[in-house]
Design an enzyme around this catalytic site. Sequence first.
Site, PDB file in Angstrom:
ATOM      1  N   LYS A   1      -3.187 -10.326  -2.357  1.00  0.00           N
ATOM      2  CA  LYS A   1      -2.259  -9.719  -3.219  1.00  0.00           C
ATOM      3  C   LYS A   1      -0.987 -10.499  -2.819  1.00  0.00           C
ATOM      4  O   LYS A   1      -0.146 -10.855  -3.761  1.00  0.00           O
ATOM      5  CB  LYS A   1      -2.200  -8.310  -3.308  1.00  0.00           C
TER       6      LYS A   1
ATOM      7  N   LYS B   1     -12.900 -11.092   5.205  1.00  0.00           N
ATOM      8  CA  LYS B   1     -12.125  -9.707   4.703  1.00  0.00           C
ATOM      9  C   LYS B   1     -12.836  -8.460   4.958  1.00  0.00           C
ATOM     10  O   LYS B   1     -13.533  -8.470   3.869  1.00  0.00           O
ATOM     11  CB  LYS B   1     -11.374 -10.177   3.447  1.00  0.00           C
TER      12      LYS B   1
ATOM     13  N   LYS C   1       2.641 -11.834   3.962  1.00  0.00           N
ATOM     14  CA  LYS C   1       3.721 -11.599   3.328  1.00  0.00           C
ATOM     15  C   LYS C   1       4.731 -12.651   3.622  1.00  0.00           C
ATOM     16  O   LYS C   1       5.371 -13.460   2.831  1.00  0.00           O
ATOM     17  CB  LYS C   1       4.455 -10.329   3.888  1.00  0.00           C
TER      18      LYS C   1
ATOM     19  N   GLY D   1       0.954  -1.101  -0.042  1.00  0.00           N
ATOM     20  CA  GLY D   1       0.035  -0.001   0.014  1.00  0.00           C
ATOM     21  C   GLY D   1       0.904   1.367  -0.108  1.00  0.00           C
ATOM     22  O   GLY D   1       0.411   2.085  -0.608  1.00  0.00           O
ATOM     23  N   ASN D   2       1.954   1.206   0.582  1.00  0.00           N
ATOM     24  CA  ASN D   2       2.816   2.487   1.060  1.00  0.00           C
ATOM     25  C   ASN D   2       3.293   2.938  -0.383  1.00  0.00           C
ATOM     26  O   ASN D   2       3.937   3.957  -0.704  1.00  0.00           O
ATOM     27  CB  ASN D   2       3.826   2.361   1.958  1.00  0.00           C
TER      28      ASN D   2
HETATM   29  P1  ADP Z   1       1.238  -3.420   2.375  1.00  0.00           P
HETATM   30  O1  ADP Z   1       0.339  -2.543   2.662  1.00  0.00           O
HETATM   31  O2  ADP Z   1       2.653  -2.950   2.275  1.00  0.00           O
HETATM   32  O3  ADP Z   1       1.102  -4.708   1.816  1.00  0.00           O
HETATM   33  P2  ADP Z   1       0.906  -3.956   5.557  1.00  0.00           P
HETATM   34  O4  ADP Z   1       0.411  -2.763   5.939  1.00  0.00           O
HETATM   35  O5  ADP Z   1      -0.463  -4.873   5.127  1.00  0.00           O
HETATM   36  O6  ADP Z   1       1.481  -4.090   4.077  1.00  0.00           O
HETATM   37  O7  ADP Z   1       1.807  -4.824   6.461  1.00  0.00           O
HETATM   38  C1  ADP Z   1       3.319  -4.145   6.741  1.00  0.00           C
HETATM   39  C2  ADP Z   1       2.842  -3.950   8.078  1.00  0.00           C
HETATM   40  O8  ADP Z   1       2.927  -4.970   8.965  1.00  0.00           O
HETATM   41  C3  ADP Z   1       4.042  -3.113   8.827  1.00  0.00           C
HETATM   42  O9  ADP Z   1       4.001  -1.678   8.462  1.00  0.00           O
HETATM   43  C4  ADP Z   1       3.879  -3.295  10.254  1.00  0.00           C
HETATM   44  O10 ADP Z   1       3.023  -2.369  10.982  1.00  0.00           O
HETATM   45  C5  ADP Z   1       2.896  -4.666  10.425  1.00  0.00           C
HETATM   46  N1  ADP Z   1       3.300  -5.851  11.052  1.00  0.00           N
HETATM   47  C6  ADP Z   1       2.793  -6.702  11.840  1.00  0.00           C
HETATM   48  N2  ADP Z   1       3.373  -7.687  12.296  1.00  0.00           N
HETATM   49  C7  ADP Z   1       4.562  -7.362  11.844  1.00  0.00           C
HETATM   50  C8  ADP Z   1       6.158  -8.251  12.165  1.00  0.00           C
HETATM   51  N3  ADP Z   1       6.130  -9.344  12.760  1.00  0.00           N
HETATM   52  N4  ADP Z   1       7.141  -7.467  11.639  1.00  0.00           N
HETATM   53  C9  ADP Z   1       7.014  -6.270  10.976  1.00  0.00           C
HETATM   54  N5  ADP Z   1       5.720  -5.680  10.703  1.00  0.00           N
HETATM   55  C10 ADP Z   1       4.793  -6.058  11.080  1.00  0.00           C
HETATM   56 MG    MG Z   2      -0.070  -0.963   4.490  1.00  0.00          MG
END
Ligand code: ADP
Ligand code: MG
Length: 302
Positions: free
Chosen positions: A204, A120, A266, A11-12
Amino acid sequence: MGERVLIALGGNAMTAPDGSASPDDQRRAVERAMTHVATLIGAGHQVVLTHGNGPQVGNLLLKNQIAAEVVPPVPLDWCGAQTQATIGVLILNALGHPAAVVVTRTLVDLGDPAFADPVKPIGRYFSEAEARRFERLGQTWRAFPGRGFRRVVASPEPLEIIDASAALALMDAGYTVVVAGGGGVPVARLADGSLTGVEAVVDKDAAAAVLASAVRASVLVVATDVPAAVLGYGTELARPIGRVTVAELRAMQADGHFARGSMGPKVEAALRFAEGGGRAVITSLEHIGAALAGEIGTAVGW
Ligand code: ADP
Ligand code: MG
């Protein structure tokens, strides 16, 4: 030697650091993301891109909901296809290398248990009265105490990236390809063999693992907003995870270190790809070059 690299953008990469998602915010975020991607292409790597679409689909759903009395709401799979196109065109404009966006369908099974228990959440919070109105249109809404009501949909397992073969042909012709945005438009096969769109969201990261195999990538890079997955995330004992074996990462996962809706998918995607013989790394967008060189990130299968 260049590698075939699948980069899954979180997302970022598509919204401002504070999460705001005006058209300008999205364009600037994509431009920033593409500078890192262009560096990899410039270094001789063959790049396949996939990306999330949460905020963009959320905005489309809201428009549909507000305008429902005037223009019939379109199904969720249509919203997914729309976001593949709009995010894709931002990527094309920003990348500065020959590239193509593949409107991509992802096959799911209507017998997937996720359809019996949609969990979801998508879109924004609404009042109970509004939620009931959309339930009458056949949607499932759930109460989130203290926050309101939110639509929930099934998140079934991706079985196949149906249009991956088109992506492969474009790659052979020299294009960087954008594939399976938002996890792909979910479709299911009916008894007569035809495909039909379904009201669901494919994760995704889960789709990225399937896609990475389908396009024969050697490396899956899950690009998010943290440089690595962390043990004891949010605690005083927090410690980033570097290079690990599949068995070690599975053990950390079983110990509950990775949050369900964020880092969990992930790690699962990285594990699945590594279990299939690939290399996977979870890192932040600005570190994708160093991660490919094996210098940073949570790396499994190396
Ligand atoms: P994206 O939007 O990039 O797909 P998400 O925001 O869904 O990713 O997931 C990334 C986030 O997961 C990080 O910013 C953090 O806040 C959170 N997170 C949860 N558990 C963990 C962990 N064990 N290690 C690192 N980040 C984590
Ligand atoms: Mg995010």
